[in-house]
Write an enzyme that holds these catalytic residues in place. Structure first.
Site, short mmCIF file in Angstrom:
data_model
loop_
_atom_site.label_atom_id
_atom_site.label_comp_id
_atom_site.label_asym_id
_atom_site.label_seq_id
_atom_site.Cartn_x
_atom_site.Cartn_y
_atom_site.Cartn_z
N ASP A 193 30.63 66.48 22.94
CA ASP A 193 31.48 65.49 22.28
C ASP A 193 31.14 65.40 20.78
O ASP A 193 29.98 65.56 20.40
CB ASP A 193 31.24 64.12 22.93
CG ASP A 193 32.04 63.00 22.28
OD1 ASP A 193 33.29 63.04 22.39
OD2 ASP A 193 31.43 62.11 21.67
N GLU A 218 33.67 70.09 20.81
CA GLU A 218 34.82 69.40 20.22
C GLU A 218 34.63 69.33 18.71
O GLU A 218 33.90 68.47 18.21
CB GLU A 218 34.94 67.98 20.80
CG GLU A 218 36.11 67.21 20.20
CD GLU A 218 35.96 65.69 20.29
OE1 GLU A 218 37.00 65.02 20.29
OE2 GLU A 218 34.81 65.19 20.34
N ASP A 300 41.94 61.72 24.06
CA ASP A 300 42.10 61.13 22.72
C ASP A 300 43.50 61.36 22.17
O ASP A 300 44.15 60.44 21.68
CB ASP A 300 41.11 61.77 21.73
CG ASP A 300 39.67 61.39 22.01
OD1 ASP A 300 39.43 60.22 22.37
OD2 ASP A 300 38.78 62.24 21.85
N GLN A 305 45.67 56.48 24.43
CA GLN A 305 45.26 56.42 23.01
C GLN A 305 46.33 57.07 22.13
O GLN A 305 46.64 56.57 21.05
CB GLN A 305 43.93 57.13 22.80
CG GLN A 305 42.76 56.46 23.48
CD GLN A 305 41.45 56.90 22.84
OE1 GLN A 305 40.96 56.30 21.90
NE2 GLN A 305 40.88 57.97 23.36
#
Length: 413
Positions: A193, A218, A300, A305
């Site tokens: 992450d 990521e 995300d 979101q």
């Protein structure tokens, strides 16, 4: 003798961190969204494992397993506590056993850029970790986020203490935790992450020490935009992702945010975007396909979101692209399980064709058409596909239609 050889081979397979990348035949499922913590998630997934396996997924990316201040898991605190909003440690371990039985690897979401403190320390900030496992003090927190450690080796994740990976004791503890996830808990793959937050050299060290079978990072920053929208040339964007992969010692893949950004504009009638000036695919997939994890949306960009969503009326064109092309495709849970059985079955069909035609991360690609309303390409010389409503079909008599849907068609030899 044969028995021992098999056992030995399997042990080798379990520790050879390059094998999965070399093979290049992965299809990943992101097995959650931003709301999953509300729905007894480990138990929900347990019931879906047979379908995930049958559909052809080799790895399922699960949400962060550790206790977290926020229920989604991205504000971790006690790393060794596996009782989270997604379910109990017992349910998680039972899910991981079932996945192993069905030969779907479990990918852990590794959130080590930041960690929420338990008690106030230097400057009155919550930058100490008293009373829980890995009871670090303020020296584990970067000086830029209120700690007594060194400056960050990457970008700051604001509002929480960022972990100082330059500290030897921090790295030693993180490696111990990653090895525990890998060898005791039963995760086989890692997703890193907010990988922009700390140097890729540390990712290299962590992968080398914990030996996940597959890793992906990521590295998400903005594509290049101008006054009229997305630039045609995204080379500097994909180069930043390539440089990160390189800095991991080439042992991690990365999410191909460049391809996502371009593809979601291309499907709106701008298919010319899907061919760069050299005639190659314009994302990371065009430069280093064996390290490019292609995807349309994640928790995300999509879900509730919706920071950067793929246009919903075009997702089958998107999947027809990433599931027939080089790279390592990743399918989003919502599209696969929440958008109706027709989309689920179309995705399964495309995965089946990918397998049958042996399309893999390094398959060759020839872009034949890239116009406003038509894209066509031949992949691996044994699969041909088109997107858009321009009429087109492959020339030569030995192509057979394998599948088609709204604004896409696939042929095979």
């Amino acid at each position: 003798m044969g028995y021992y050889n098999n056992v030995f081979d399997e042990c080798n397979d379990q520790t050879d961190i390059g094998r999965v990348l070399r093979d290049g035949r992965e299809v990943i499922l992101q097995a959650y969204n931003w709301e999953s913590h509300k729905y007894d998630w480990w138990r929900n997934l347990d019931g879906k494992v047979p379908d995930i396996a049958k559909s052809g997924f080799t790895s399922a990316w699960l949400p962060p397993p550790s206790q977290s201040l926020a229920p989604e898991g991205y504000l971790p605190q006690d790393l060794y506590s596996l009782n989270s909003a997604y379910g109990s440690e017992h349910l998680l371990k039972s899910l991981l056993r079932k996945m192993k039985q069905y030969k779907v690897r479990a990918m852990a979401d590794i959130v080590i850029n930041h960690r929420v403190g338990t008690t106030r320390g230097h400057g009155g900030m919550y930058n100490r970790y008293d009373g829980i496992s890995l009871p670090w003090d303020e020296h584990a927190v970067t000086s830029c986020t209120g700690g007594l450690g060194n400056r960050s080796t990457g970008d700051n994740f604001n509002g929480v203490p960022n972990v100082d990976h330059t500290q030897h004791f921090v790295r030693k503890d993180i490696i111990g935790w990653l090895r525990w996830l890998r060898n005791t808990v039963g995760f086989q793959d890692f997703r890193f992450d907010f990988a922009r937050g700390y140097s890729a050299n540390y990712v290299k060290e962590y992968i080398g020490a914990a030996k996940p079978l597959f890793s992906v990072g990521e590295c998400w920053d903005s594509c290049n935009y101008n006054g009229h929208g997305l630039d045609y040339n995204q080379d500097s964007h994909r180069q930043r992702i390539i440089s990160w992969i390189d800095a991991t010692g080439q042992i991690s893949a990365a999410f191909d945010f460049t391809t996502k950004g371009i593809l979601q504009e291309a499907v709106k009638g701008q298919y010319w975007r899907l061919c760069d000036a050299q005639g190659k695919p314009p994302g990371v997939m065009g430069w280093w396909p064996s390290r490019a994890v292609t995807f349309l949306d994640n928790h995300d960009t999509g879900s509730t979101q919706a920071h950067w969503p793929f246009p919903s009326h075009h997702i089958m064109e998107g999947y027809a692209y990433i599931l027939t092309h080089p790279g390592i495709p990743c399918v989003f849970y919502d599209h696969f399980y929440d958008w109706g059985s027709s989309i689920h079955d179309q995705i399964v069909k495309l995965i089946e064709i990918r397998r049958r035609q042996d399309i893999h991360s390094r398959s060759t690609i020839r872009v034949l058409k890239a116009e406003s309303n038509l894209y066509a390409a031949i992949v691996g010389e044994k699969l041909c596909m088109k997107l858009g409503d321009g009429s087109w079909c492959p020339s030569g008599g030995d192509w057979t239609l394998a599948t088609s849907g709204h604004r896409y068609a696939v042929w095979h030899k």
